[in-house]
Design a protein around this motif. Structure first.
Motif, PDB file in Angstrom:
ATOM      1  N   LYS A 117       0.828  -1.206   0.000  1.00 38.73           N
ATOM      2  CA  LYS A 117       0.000   0.000   0.000  1.00 38.73           C
ATOM      3  C   LYS A 117       0.864   1.258   0.000  1.00 38.73           C
ATOM      4  O   LYS A 117       0.588   2.217  -0.732  1.00 38.73           O
ATOM      5  CB  LYS A 117      -0.933  -0.006   1.213  1.00 38.73           C
ATOM      6  CG  LYS A 117      -2.044  -1.048   1.137  1.00 38.73           C
ATOM      7  CD  LYS A 117      -2.932  -0.996   2.372  1.00 38.73           C
ATOM      8  CE  LYS A 117      -4.076  -2.001   2.263  1.00 38.73           C
ATOM      9  NZ  LYS A 117      -4.946  -1.987   3.472  1.00 38.73           N
ATOM     10  N   VAL A 118       1.910   1.264   0.825  1.00 42.77           N
ATOM     11  CA  VAL A 118       2.792   2.429   0.885  1.00 42.77           C
ATOM     12  C   VAL A 118       3.497   2.618  -0.452  1.00 42.77           C
ATOM     13  O   VAL A 118       3.639   3.750  -0.949  1.00 42.77           O
ATOM     14  CB  VAL A 118       3.829   2.274   2.014  1.00 42.77           C
ATOM     15  CG1 VAL A 118       4.835   3.424   1.978  1.00 42.77           C
ATOM     16  CG2 VAL A 118       3.137   2.238   3.365  1.00 42.77           C
ATOM     17  N   TYR A 119       3.937   1.528  -1.058  1.00 40.51           N
ATOM     18  CA  TYR A 119       4.607   1.597  -2.358  1.00 40.51           C
ATOM     19  C   TYR A 119       3.696   2.248  -3.408  1.00 40.51           C
ATOM     20  O   TYR A 119       4.139   3.121  -4.171  1.00 40.51           O
ATOM     21  CB  TYR A 119       5.004   0.192  -2.798  1.00 40.51           C
ATOM     22  CG  TYR A 119       5.576   0.114  -4.200  1.00 40.51           C
ATOM     23  CD1 TYR A 119       6.803   0.696  -4.502  1.00 40.51           C
ATOM     24  CD2 TYR A 119       4.885  -0.536  -5.222  1.00 40.51           C
ATOM     25  CE1 TYR A 119       7.334   0.624  -5.779  1.00 40.51           C
ATOM     26  CE2 TYR A 119       5.407  -0.605  -6.499  1.00 40.51           C
ATOM     27  CZ  TYR A 119       6.630  -0.022  -6.769  1.00 40.51           C
ATOM     28  OH  TYR A 119       7.146  -0.077  -8.043  1.00 40.51           O
ATOM     29  N   LYS A 120       2.442   1.857  -3.423  1.00 40.63           N
ATOM     30  CA  LYS A 120       1.495   2.443  -4.375  1.00 40.63           C
ATOM     31  C   LYS A 120       1.293   3.928  -4.107  1.00 40.63           C
ATOM     32  O   LYS A 120       1.178   4.733  -5.037  1.00 40.63           O
ATOM     33  CB  LYS A 120       0.156   1.700  -4.295  1.00 40.63           C
ATOM     34  CG  LYS A 120       0.208   0.281  -4.844  1.00 40.63           C
ATOM     35  CD  LYS A 120      -1.138  -0.422  -4.706  1.00 40.63           C
ATOM     36  CE  LYS A 120      -1.082  -1.850  -5.245  1.00 40.63           C
ATOM     37  NZ  LYS A 120      -2.378  -2.553  -5.076  1.00 40.63           N
ATOM     38  N   GLN A 121       1.265   4.315  -2.828  1.00 39.61           N
ATOM     39  CA  GLN A 121       1.091   5.727  -2.482  1.00 39.61           C
ATOM     40  C   GLN A 121       2.287   6.565  -2.929  1.00 39.61           C
ATOM     41  O   GLN A 121       2.122   7.682  -3.437  1.00 39.61           O
ATOM     42  CB  GLN A 121       0.890   5.862  -0.972  1.00 39.61           C
ATOM     43  CG  GLN A 121      -0.423   5.297  -0.464  1.00 39.61           C
ATOM     44  CD  GLN A 121      -0.501   5.258   1.050  1.00 39.61           C
ATOM     45  OE1 GLN A 121       0.330   5.842   1.744  1.00 39.61           O
ATOM     46  NE2 GLN A 121      -1.498   4.565   1.579  1.00 39.61           N
TER      47      GLN A 121
END
Length: 255
Positions: A117-121
């Protein structure tokens, strides 16, 4: 509770991993070296960043996970405003090293899912910077853009701007983190304003710094933006979805 204190660098984080395995003691909390320790803890260990140790940990990761997973780790590190991102990355690396097979698609694991999720953000913020940054031409011919991205993504957008504006000198600056990148038609180098030119740290160039033609182009762009708008078809909700309000302060057409 075991606490590791380190310099909050990426190499320092990898050194934390190395020392944890060497000591056979894994931290419950990671803190900056100058942070005040909590009232209750069992052990506090100060990690000294070591490039050789960090390289050995990275080499071990290269043998355990794919290149895309390695990119995920380095990208998540740029999410500097995400609470305890270093602890999340540490747990992910710990699991990746210990697991008999790759964990990168094990989304049933809370840490793997959180990393995804953080990577996508971070990637999304990178895209937003490329979409909404606006360059202004200074009197010396340099194109200047100031921004305040949610995450520390400037390094990720530099290749895009270098390819797209290869024939122009430009400076893109992160006002929040007080650094940027300057391209002089041949090389890109990191740049920081000093106290003498600190007045440059603004989203908009002052009248004494902006090129006269730039003033005209900005005026023409605002006129064009207003002229093409069809009032009967305005959809403020959709407009805010496509162009979030927090980016408006960088946009010429919104001034």
């Amino acid at each position: 509770m075991v606490i590791f204190k380190y310099d909050k660098s990426f190499e320092g984080l990898l050194t934390c991993v190395f020392d944890a395995y060497f000591r056979r003691s894994f931290p419950d909390k990671l803190m900056y070296v100058d942070d005040v320790l909590p009232l209750f803890y069992d052990e506090a260990y100060t990690v000294i960043t070591d490039d050789e140790k960090s390289k050995r940990v990275w080499k071990s990761l290269e043998n355990k996970i794919s290149q895309s997973a390695l990119t995920c780790i380095t990208s998540c590190w740029l999410a500097d405003t995400y609470q305890n991102i270093d602890e999340l990355i540490f747990r992910y690396i710990h699991k990746a090293v210990d697991a008999p097979m790759s964990i990168e698609v094990d989304f049933g694991d809370a840490d793997v899912l959180a990393m995804s999720k953080v990577y996508k953000q971070v990637r999304y913020e990178r895209l937003r910077v490329m979409q909404f940054v606006r360059f202004q031409k200074a009197y010396d011919g340099t194109y200047f853009a100031a921004f305040e991205p949610l995450y520390n993504v400037l390094a990720l957008v530099v290749p895009h701007f270098r390819d797209r504006f290869a024939d122009q000198k430009w400076l893109i600056y992160d006002v929040k983190r007080d650094f940027g990148y300057y391209y002089d038609l041949s090389d890109v180098r990191e740049f920081t304003f000093n106290e003498e030119n600190g007045t440059f740290k603004s989203y908009v160039l002052s009248d004494k710094l902006i090129d006269d033609d730039e003033k005209l182009f900005q005026s023409l762009w605002k006129t064009y933006f207003k002229a093409i708008a069809i009032k009967e078809r305005l959809n403020p909700r959709k407009h805010r979805q496509d162009m979030p309000v927090r980016y408006w302060k960088y946009l010429t057409e919104k001034q």
